[in-house]
Write an enzyme that holds these catalytic residues in place. Structure first.
Site, PDB file in Angstrom:
ATOM      1  N   CYS A   1       9.576   1.831   3.180  1.00 41.47           N
ATOM      2  CA  CYS A   1      10.537   0.520   3.706  1.00 41.47           C
ATOM      3  C   CYS A   1      11.918   1.144   3.788  1.00 41.47           C
ATOM      4  CB  CYS A   1      10.700  -0.754   2.490  1.00 41.47           C
ATOM      5  SG  CYS A   1      11.301   0.194   1.025  1.00 41.47           S
TER       6      CYS A   1
ATOM      7  N   GLU B   1      -4.845  -3.721  -2.063  1.00 41.98           N
ATOM      8  CA  GLU B   1      -6.575  -3.557  -1.962  1.00 41.98           C
ATOM      9  C   GLU B   1      -6.746  -2.190  -1.220  1.00 41.98           C
ATOM     10  OE1 GLU B   1      -4.592  -5.760  -0.627  1.00 41.98           O
ATOM     11  OE2 GLU B   1      -5.407  -6.835   0.638  1.00 41.98           O
TER      12      GLU B   1
ATOM     13  N   SER C   1       5.455  -7.110   3.165  1.00 44.95           N
ATOM     14  CA  SER C   1       5.973  -7.617   4.406  1.00 44.95           C
ATOM     15  C   SER C   1       6.729  -8.717   4.532  1.00 44.95           C
ATOM     16  CB  SER C   1       4.863  -7.576   5.625  1.00 44.95           C
ATOM     17  OG  SER C   1       3.941  -8.508   5.161  1.00 44.95           O
TER      18      SER C   1
ATOM     19  N   PHE D   1       0.861  -1.232  -0.062  1.00 42.59           N
ATOM     20  CA  PHE D   1       0.075   0.071  -0.035  1.00 42.59           C
ATOM     21  C   PHE D   1       0.883   1.173   0.038  1.00 42.59           C
ATOM     22  CE2 PHE D   1       0.885  -0.041   4.554  1.00 42.59           C
ATOM     23  CZ  PHE D   1       1.118   1.126   4.901  1.00 42.59           C
TER      24      PHE D   1
ATOM     25  N   GLU E   1       9.513  -4.451  12.876  1.00 41.69           N
ATOM     26  CA  GLU E   1       9.300  -3.212  11.884  1.00 41.69           C
ATOM     27  C   GLU E   1       8.082  -2.533  12.355  1.00 41.69           C
ATOM     28  OE1 GLU E   1       7.771  -3.947   7.842  1.00 41.69           O
ATOM     29  OE2 GLU E   1       8.888  -2.406   7.322  1.00 41.69           O
TER      30      GLU E   1
ATOM     31  N   LYS F   1      -1.313  -6.929  -9.254  1.00 41.19           N
ATOM     32  CA  LYS F   1      -2.277  -6.881  -8.105  1.00 41.19           C
ATOM     33  C   LYS F   1      -1.693  -5.836  -7.160  1.00 41.19           C
ATOM     34  CE  LYS F   1      -3.272  -8.277  -4.655  1.00 41.19           C
ATOM     35  NZ  LYS F   1      -3.511  -7.217  -3.495  1.00 41.19           N
TER      36      LYS F   1
HETATM   37  P1  NAD Z   1       1.701  -6.604   3.053  1.00 35.54           P
HETATM   38  O1  NAD Z   1       2.720  -7.857   2.903  1.00 35.54           O
HETATM   39  O2  NAD Z   1       0.654  -6.891   3.816  1.00 35.54           O
HETATM   40  O3  NAD Z   1       0.800  -6.586   1.355  1.00 35.54           O
HETATM   41  C1  NAD Z   1       1.432  -6.653   0.327  1.00 35.54           C
HETATM   42  C2  NAD Z   1       0.851  -7.683  -0.877  1.00 35.54           C
HETATM   43  O4  NAD Z   1       0.780  -8.668  -0.378  1.00 35.54           O
HETATM   44  C3  NAD Z   1      -0.488  -6.782  -0.766  1.00 35.54           C
HETATM   45  O5  NAD Z   1      -0.813  -6.628  -2.227  1.00 35.54           O
HETATM   46  C4  NAD Z   1      -1.446  -7.712  -0.330  1.00 35.54           C
HETATM   47  O6  NAD Z   1      -2.988  -7.897  -0.792  1.00 35.54           O
HETATM   48  C5  NAD Z   1      -0.853  -9.076  -0.416  1.00 35.54           C
HETATM   49  N1  NAD Z   1      -1.056  -9.908   0.793  1.00 35.54           N
HETATM   50  C6  NAD Z   1      -1.332  -9.503   2.024  1.00 35.54           C
HETATM   51  N2  NAD Z   1      -1.466 -10.667   3.007  1.00 35.54           N
HETATM   52  C7  NAD Z   1      -1.339 -11.793   2.123  1.00 35.54           C
HETATM   53  C8  NAD Z   1      -1.559 -13.164   2.194  1.00 35.54           C
HETATM   54  N3  NAD Z   1      -1.803 -13.511   3.381  1.00 35.54           N
HETATM   55  N4  NAD Z   1      -1.245 -14.006   1.201  1.00 35.54           N
HETATM   56  C9  NAD Z   1      -1.104 -13.425  -0.124  1.00 35.54           C
HETATM   57  N5  NAD Z   1      -0.871 -12.276  -0.283  1.00 35.54           N
HETATM   58  C10 NAD Z   1      -1.212 -11.240   0.798  1.00 35.54           C
HETATM   59  O7  NAD Z   1       2.469  -5.145   2.865  1.00 35.54           O
HETATM   60  P2  NAD Z   1       1.654  -3.936   3.067  1.00 35.54           P
HETATM   61  O8  NAD Z   1       1.111  -3.713   4.395  1.00 35.54           O
HETATM   62  O9  NAD Z   1       0.825  -3.556   2.030  1.00 35.54           O
HETATM   63  O10 NAD Z   1       3.260  -2.976   2.985  1.00 35.54           O
HETATM   64  C11 NAD Z   1       3.916  -2.621   3.797  1.00 35.54           C
HETATM   65  C12 NAD Z   1       5.210  -3.587   4.070  1.00 35.54           C
HETATM   66  O11 NAD Z   1       5.675  -3.599   2.690  1.00 35.54           O
HETATM   67  C13 NAD Z   1       6.215  -3.125   4.943  1.00 35.54           C
HETATM   68  O12 NAD Z   1       6.600  -4.558   5.431  1.00 35.54           O
HETATM   69  C14 NAD Z   1       7.336  -2.543   4.201  1.00 35.54           C
HETATM   70  O13 NAD Z   1       8.531  -2.636   4.919  1.00 35.54           O
HETATM   71  C15 NAD Z   1       7.303  -3.445   2.840  1.00 35.54           C
HETATM   72  N6  NAD Z   1       7.863  -2.714   1.870  1.00 35.54           N
HETATM   73  C16 NAD Z   1       9.096  -2.988   1.222  1.00 35.54           C
HETATM   74  C17 NAD Z   1       9.521  -2.577   0.272  1.00 35.54           C
HETATM   75  C18 NAD Z   1      10.951  -3.050  -0.057  1.00 35.54           C
HETATM   76  O14 NAD Z   1      11.381  -2.790  -1.154  1.00 35.54           O
HETATM   77  N7  NAD Z   1      11.662  -3.833   0.482  1.00 35.54           N
HETATM   78  C19 NAD Z   1       9.128  -1.460  -0.225  1.00 35.54           C
HETATM   79  C20 NAD Z   1       7.808  -1.090   0.115  1.00 35.54           C
HETATM   80  C21 NAD Z   1       7.275  -1.832   1.248  1.00 35.54           C
END
Ligand code: NAD
Length: 497
Positions: A281, A176, A226, A149, A382, A173
């Site tokens: 991140c 959401e 994450s 997000f 985090e 994808k």
């Molecule tokens: P998230 O992991 O909750 O979601 C990321 C994506 O995965 C979304 O599209 C979501 O719909 C999907 N998702 C969520 N739960 C899932 C599941 N159980 N099974 C399959 N798909 C699933 O992350 P977020 O809260 O949207 O974003 C924040 C996180 O992203 C933080 O941990 C941040 O550090 C990380 N991030 C990392 C970088 C990087 O380059 N390393 C960059 C941006 C964000």
């Protein structure tokens, strides 16, 4: 209520599933939109369309694909205000910050405009007598991106401009929580002349992601999010024989050396810790004060953290906007509660911030902890909010060890005037992206973005030449054009003659 649908085959299409997610405006706390959540069938249908589009897209001369990228670049520039406002309205970050993130995505499009050059192969004449050899990189097929997000434009743009410029077709994808920007980018790509089906957006949650992981026609998955989900994506993509790059979470340190320009370090930390409400991140969530600089550092930081201007992202005076959801706000607050329980000193407490006229928005003020130690959960985990922890270290070596021992290794910085310390740090630190007197060392589009340790799963970083390699497969040709005498069968391993 405005319903955000999928974008498949060059147009908005309604999904077959009745499942919908809620999209909020974090500044007001109001639900303003709904988003369709795809079923497995919706996803599979989109992949069939992308697979068909691959047949003609993959054989288009790269120069023609580049021209579409040039046009897309112009359209992003022309529509940047609208795209930025979309980011602000669903994510909450402040306008200029959102605009900056769009620009960082645009830079990847600019990089992809050079695709004819980037795809040039290698050629060796006469690797054996009258034998030539060359290599080329060819697209994979349908590839997918699953994004978080916190950067609704930039992170998808780390992926799809390069993937499609290489000749692949793409299923995105998006998160959401803020999906509108991805749909608008898809419309602009179509306006730029991208054939239908080359770039598709399928909205959804875990069901859509699992459908991506199990679909045999998807050849590669790029993920950013994450760490637990990154690991899940990595394992299940591999199980289903897909190429995968999965970038995870972070806990980034900024080392403040006693000889540094302290004003520079404090200003760097303020932007890096509290910018985008810490939902980056590459946010610097730990300041490591080396030697005797700690008291002065905390004193200067506390004054600035208390004076942080928190407000709606569209307010020009705001330096920091709200968090993404109420649930995330509660999580961040609970980490602040935990830090107090664990014995860290809460120097600035932003938990009780109330904004007149925006009482239901998801706001928290900047929080600052001092005397954080390496065993505390607020140090290890985090938080992804505007919470900066100061850890004290006696020496440069102790600071480096702290960082090297941490499970995450995304970004890190050092502020110093000592070239020896800076160089040693860059060489020895176990982190993927390093800044020296630079607070947020995000690599440019023509370099590559990726952390180390549990901040990445898979061995490929994003964009730059790593992106070109990830989205193409190598083919090497060895050829001879014999004239006259045909050679006899040879039963030994061919060697150079
Ligand atoms: P998230 O992991 O909750 O979601 C990321 C994506 O995965 C979304 O599209 C979501 O719909 C999907 N998702 C969520 N739960 C899932 C599941 N159980 N099974 C399959 N798909 C699933 O992350 P977020 O809260 O949207 O974003 C924040 C996180 O992203 C933080 O941990 C941040 O550090 C990380 N991030 C990392 C970088 C990087 O380059 N390393 C960059 C941006 C964000």
């Amino acid at each position: 209520m405005n319903l955000i649908e999928h974008f498949v085959g060059g147009k908005i299409i309604p999904g077959s599933s009745e499942n919908k997610g809620k999209v909020f405006n974090p500044a007001t706390g109001e639900q303003e939109k709904e988003v369709r959540l795809a079923s497995k069938n919706d996803l599979d249908q989109a992949v069939l369309i992308a697979k068909k589009a691959f047949e003609s897209w993959s054989i288009k001369p790269s120069l023609q694909r580049a021209r579409i990228m040039f046009k897309f670049k112009e359209l992003i520039e022309k529509n940047s205000d609208e795209l930025t406002k979309l980011i602000v309205s669903e994510h909450g970050k402040v306008y200029e910050d959102a605009k900056g993130s769009l620009t960082r995505g645009l830079e990847v499009v600019e990089f992809a405009c050079g695709i004819p050059h980037l795809l040039k192969g290698e050629f060796s004449e006469n690797v054996g007598t009258d034998v030539d050899s060359w290599s080329m990189r060819q697209p994979l097929g349908v590839v997918a991106g699953v994004t978080p997000f916190n950067f609704p434009a930039m992170v998808p743009m780390w992926m799809f401009p390069i993937a499609i410029a290489c000749g692949n077709t793409f299923i995105l994808k998006p998160s959401e929580k803020d999906p509108s920007c991805a749909i608008r980018l898809a419309e602009l790509l179509t306006e730029a002349g991208l054939p239908n089906g080359v770039f598709n957006v399928v909205n959804g949650d875990k069901e859509a992601v699992d459908a991506i992981l199990s679909n045999k026609d998807i050849k590669a998955v790029s993920f950013v999010g994450s760490t637990p989900i990154a690991k899940y994506i990595y394992e299940n993509s591999a199980k289903n024989e897909k190429r995968v790059q999965a970038l995870g979470g972070a806990k980034n340190h900024l080392v403040v050396m006693p000889d540094c320009d302290l004003d520079g370090a404090v200003n760097g930390l303020m932007g890096a810790a509290y910018g985008s409400a810490g939902e980056r991140c590459m946010a610097q969530s730990v300041a490591v004060a080396v030697g005797d600089i700690g008291d002065e550092l905390v004193s200067r930081l506390s004054k600035k953290a208390e004076a942080l201007k928190v407000g709606p992202g569209m307010d020009k005076n705001s330096e920091m906007g709200p968090l993404i959801t109420k649930q995330h706000l509660e999580k961040v607050k609970s980490y602040v509660d935990l830090g107090v329980k664990e014995g860290a000193k809460l120097v600035v407490d932003g938990r009780n911030l109330r904004l007149q006229g925006y009482e239901n928005g998801f706001y928290i003020g900047g929080c600052l902890f001092d005397n954080v130690t390496k065993d505390m959960r607020i140090y290890k985990e985090e938080i992804f909010g505007p919470v900066l922890s100061v850890v004290r270290a006696k020496t440069f070596e102790e600071a480096s060890k702290l960082i090297n021992d941490h499970e995450y290794g995304n970004g890190v910085s050092i502020y110093t005037r000592d070239g020896d310390a800076g160089r040693t740090f860059a060489s020895k630190i176990q982190v993927g992206m390093v800044g020296i007197n630079v607070p947020i060392p995000v690599p440019m589009a023509f370099h590559s973005f990726g952390g180390w340790k549990r901040s990445i799963f898979g061995d490929s970083a994003m964009h730059g030449m790593e992106g070109i390699k990830f989205y193409t497969k190598l083919k090497t040709i060895t050829s001879r054009w014999p004239s006259g005498i045909r050679s006899n069968a040879e039963f030994v391993m061919p060697t150079m003659k």
